[in-house]
Scaffold this motif. Structure first.
Motif, PDB file in Angstrom:
ATOM      1  N   MET A   3       0.813  -1.219   0.000  1.00 33.54           N
ATOM      2  CA  MET A   3       0.000   0.000   0.000  1.00 33.54           C
ATOM      3  C   MET A   3       0.845   1.268   0.000  1.00 33.54           C
ATOM      4  SD  MET A   3      -3.053  -0.844  -0.326  1.00 33.54           S
ATOM      5  CE  MET A   3      -3.921  -2.399  -0.348  1.00 33.54           C
ATOM      6  N   ILE A   4       1.972   1.234   0.671  1.00 32.66           N
ATOM      7  CA  ILE A   4       2.830   2.417   0.740  1.00 32.66           C
ATOM      8  C   ILE A   4       3.603   2.608  -0.566  1.00 32.66           C
ATOM      9  CG2 ILE A   4       4.874   3.381   1.874  1.00 32.66           C
ATOM     10  CD1 ILE A   4       3.782   2.041   4.493  1.00 32.66           C
ATOM     11  N   LYS A   5       4.206   1.556  -1.055  1.00 35.09           N
ATOM     12  CA  LYS A   5       5.082   1.679  -2.226  1.00 35.09           C
ATOM     13  C   LYS A   5       4.337   1.648  -3.553  1.00 35.09           C
ATOM     14  CE  LYS A   5       9.405   0.094  -4.146  1.00 35.09           C
ATOM     15  NZ  LYS A   5      10.533  -0.807  -4.043  1.00 35.09           N
ATOM     16  N   TYR A   6       3.267   0.844  -3.652  1.00 36.82           N
ATOM     17  CA  TYR A   6       2.592   0.639  -4.930  1.00 36.82           C
ATOM     18  C   TYR A   6       1.141   1.111  -4.920  1.00 36.82           C
ATOM     19  CZ  TYR A   6       6.669  -2.306  -5.618  1.00 36.82           C
ATOM     20  OH  TYR A   6       7.960  -2.762  -5.710  1.00 36.82           O
ATOM     21  N   SER A   7       0.861   2.173  -4.199  1.00 37.46           N
ATOM     22  CA  SER A   7      -0.498   2.691  -4.091  1.00 37.46           C
ATOM     23  C   SER A   7      -1.077   2.983  -5.475  1.00 37.46           C
ATOM     24  CB  SER A   7      -0.481   3.978  -3.266  1.00 37.46           C
ATOM     25  OG  SER A   7      -1.741   4.592  -3.293  1.00 37.46           O
ATOM     26  N   ASP A   8      -2.150   2.294  -5.804  1.00 41.62           N
ATOM     27  CA  ASP A   8      -2.833   2.493  -7.084  1.00 41.62           C
ATOM     28  C   ASP A   8      -4.037   1.565  -7.137  1.00 41.62           C
ATOM     29  OD1 ASP A   8      -3.397   3.505  -9.582  1.00 41.62           O
ATOM     30  OD2 ASP A   8      -1.498   2.905 -10.489  1.00 41.62           O
ATOM     31  N   GLU A   9      -4.814   1.666  -8.192  1.00 38.94           N
ATOM     32  CA  GLU A   9      -5.923   0.745  -8.438  1.00 38.94           C
ATOM     33  C   GLU A   9      -5.395  -0.387  -9.318  1.00 38.94           C
ATOM     34  OE1 GLU A   9      -9.614   1.553 -11.118  1.00 38.94           O
ATOM     35  OE2 GLU A   9     -10.090   2.240  -9.093  1.00 38.94           O
ATOM     36  N   TYR A  10      -5.726  -1.638  -8.955  1.00 38.48           N
ATOM     37  CA  TYR A  10      -5.227  -2.797  -9.691  1.00 38.48           C
ATOM     38  C   TYR A  10      -6.371  -3.709 -10.099  1.00 38.48           C
ATOM     39  CZ  TYR A  10      -0.590  -1.471  -8.162  1.00 38.48           C
ATOM     40  OH  TYR A  10       0.580  -0.778  -7.967  1.00 38.48           O
ATOM     41  N   TYR A  11      -6.272  -4.213 -11.324  1.00 31.69           N
ATOM     42  CA  TYR A  11      -7.241  -5.180 -11.823  1.00 31.69           C
ATOM     43  C   TYR A  11      -6.619  -6.567 -11.803  1.00 31.69           C
ATOM     44  CZ  TYR A  11     -10.058  -1.252 -13.151  1.00 31.69           C
ATOM     45  OH  TYR A  11     -10.819  -0.114 -13.097  1.00 31.69           O
ATOM     46  N   GLY A  12      -7.423  -7.552 -11.435  1.00 34.11           N
ATOM     47  CA  GLY A  12      -6.921  -8.914 -11.364  1.00 34.11           C
ATOM     48  C   GLY A  12      -8.061  -9.910 -11.330  1.00 34.11           C
ATOM     49  N   ARG A  13      -7.783 -11.057 -10.766  1.00 30.82           N
ATOM     50  CA  ARG A  13      -8.717 -12.183 -10.760  1.00 30.82           C
ATOM     51  C   ARG A  13     -10.063 -11.848 -10.110  1.00 30.82           C
ATOM     52  NH1 ARG A  13      -5.745 -17.277  -9.345  1.00 30.82           N
ATOM     53  NH2 ARG A  13      -5.529 -17.372 -11.578  1.00 30.82           N
ATOM     54  N   TYR A  14     -10.092 -11.015  -9.117  1.00 32.74           N
ATOM     55  CA  TYR A  14     -11.329 -10.710  -8.372  1.00 32.74           C
ATOM     56  C   TYR A  14     -11.730  -9.257  -8.594  1.00 32.74           C
ATOM     57  CZ  TYR A  14      -9.833 -15.072  -6.470  1.00 32.74           C
ATOM     58  OH  TYR A  14      -9.405 -16.364  -6.368  1.00 32.74           O
ATOM     59  N   SER A  15     -11.909  -8.894  -9.860  1.00 34.45           N
ATOM     60  CA  SER A  15     -12.277  -7.549 -10.250  1.00 34.45           C
ATOM     61  C   SER A  15     -11.096  -6.609 -10.028  1.00 34.45           C
ATOM     62  CB  SER A  15     -13.533  -7.089  -9.512  1.00 34.45           C
ATOM     63  OG  SER A  15     -13.983  -5.864 -10.017  1.00 34.45           O
TER      64      SER A  15
END
Length: 144
Positions: free
Chosen positions: A47-59
């Motif tokens: 959460m600190i280093k890669y804060s962003d919205e991510y798409y994957g297997r569960y939406s």
């Protein structure tokens, strides 16, 4: 901490947040939500280093860090106050979905509850459960 497999994936597929943003997020998660490196190390690092919205297997996972910056207006706080979600859970989804995808800050577990069913939450009858945040991310990003 994040597994080597996750770090490699994120280095190739994600951008790092700016250092000043990382420091703000770290303070919110540690000082306002009580997260610790010992229990929440992989969650904090992600959460600190890669804060962003991510798409994957569960939406998708919303940009949790950005949402939590102002904890009082966050979706997580809304779940605590309006839907009887216990305060040990942090939402990984926003209000656009009917399901709950929750991170348990006391155990490092992630749970999926379809249709935001509060009875399933109270009885801990989850539709899907991951024993750690690392396990969840590896499944979410289809690395396992």
């Amino acid at each position: 901490m994040l597994t080597d497999k996750l770090k490699k994936y994120l280095e190739e597929n994600a951008d790092s947040a700016l250092p000043e943003f990382q420091e703000k997020i770290k303070n919110v998660f540690k000082n306002k939500l009580g997260l610790t490196e010992k229990i929440n190390g992989s969650f904090l690092e992600f959460m600190i280093k890669y804060s962003d919205e991510y798409y994957g297997r569960y939406s998708y996972i919303m940009d949790v860090a950005n949402d939590i910056l102002d904890i009082d207006t966050s979706y997580t706080k809304s779940l605590w106050n309006n839907f009887n979600v216990p305060q040990n859970y942090i939402s990984l989804y926003n209000g656009e979905l009917d399901d709950y995808l929750l991170y348990d800050k006391e155990t490092d577990m992630v749970v999926l509850i379809e249709e935001g069913n509060d009875i399933k939450l109270k009885t801990k009858t989850f539709d899907k459960k991951w024993d750690s945040f690392n396990e969840f991310l590896e499944d979410f990003f289809k690395l396992s």
